[in-house]
Design an enzyme around this catalytic site. Sequence first.
Site, short mmCIF file in Angstrom:
data_model
loop_
_atom_site.label_atom_id
_atom_site.label_comp_id
_atom_site.label_asym_id
_atom_site.label_seq_id
_atom_site.Cartn_x
_atom_site.Cartn_y
_atom_site.Cartn_z
N ASN A 22 0.89 -1.17 0.00
CA ASN A 22 0.00 0.00 0.00
C ASN A 22 0.92 1.22 0.00
O ASN A 22 1.60 1.47 1.00
CB ASN A 22 -0.90 0.01 1.22
CG ASN A 22 -1.81 1.23 1.27
OD1 ASN A 22 -1.65 2.17 0.51
ND2 ASN A 22 -2.77 1.20 2.17
N GLU A 24 0.42 4.19 0.46
CA GLU A 24 0.09 5.18 1.48
C GLU A 24 0.64 4.82 2.85
O GLU A 24 0.56 5.61 3.78
CB GLU A 24 -1.45 5.34 1.57
CG GLU A 24 -2.10 5.76 0.27
CD GLU A 24 -1.59 7.10 -0.23
OE1 GLU A 24 -1.47 8.04 0.59
OE2 GLU A 24 -1.29 7.20 -1.43
N CYS A 25 1.18 3.63 3.00
CA CYS A 25 1.65 3.12 4.29
C CYS A 25 3.17 3.25 4.39
O CYS A 25 3.91 2.72 3.57
CB CYS A 25 1.24 1.65 4.42
SG CYS A 25 1.93 0.80 5.85
N GLY A 26 3.65 3.94 5.42
CA GLY A 26 5.08 4.13 5.62
C GLY A 26 5.82 2.82 5.83
O GLY A 26 6.93 2.63 5.32
N ARG A 29 6.19 1.26 2.48
CA ARG A 29 7.19 1.97 1.66
C ARG A 29 8.61 1.63 2.13
O ARG A 29 9.51 1.42 1.31
CB ARG A 29 6.97 3.48 1.71
CG ARG A 29 5.74 3.95 0.96
CD ARG A 29 5.69 5.47 0.82
NE ARG A 29 5.79 6.18 2.08
CZ ARG A 29 4.76 6.55 2.83
NH1 ARG A 29 3.52 6.26 2.46
NH2 ARG A 29 4.95 7.23 3.95
#
Length: 158
Positions: A22, A24-26, A29
């Site tokens: 995802n 949007e997820c740190g 990432r």
Amino acid sequence: MGQSEGASGRAQTPTDVIIYHNPECGTSRNTLAMIRNAGIEPHVVEYLKTPPSRAMLESLIERAGITPRALLREKGTPYGELGLGDPALGDAALIDAMMAHPILINRPLVVSPLGVKLCRPSEEVLDLLPASQRGPFFKEDGEQVIDETGNRIPAHAA
């Protein structure tokens, strides 16, 4: 040593690594960045856009050695509204919920030749990578988890 050789001097073959990601997820990432820091370009599956089939999700859970409840994400999901905290709910009901609402699938799940793992914290991915880190790595929050020589820094040592 040439680019096609690993630390052992043996020729390296392309490695299939899949990340259920995802953007949007740190944590997701950071995990993706550590895979790439090992010189591996994974297959990136943005599972919110392309959710796994039920059979694939069940296989990933089994291969990771976890329960469906362990894969459930609570934060930022309809977990509460759906009453998923009820311990009486069985595995099939939890998987039904994840199929209906992929945001309930915690991330990132990583698949490699060395296994399947929910990589929370992101450094968990290091156990799945058949290649060494190629240099230092800092998480988005600034925490260094890999030193200049490509070695993992023990937790709380930084």
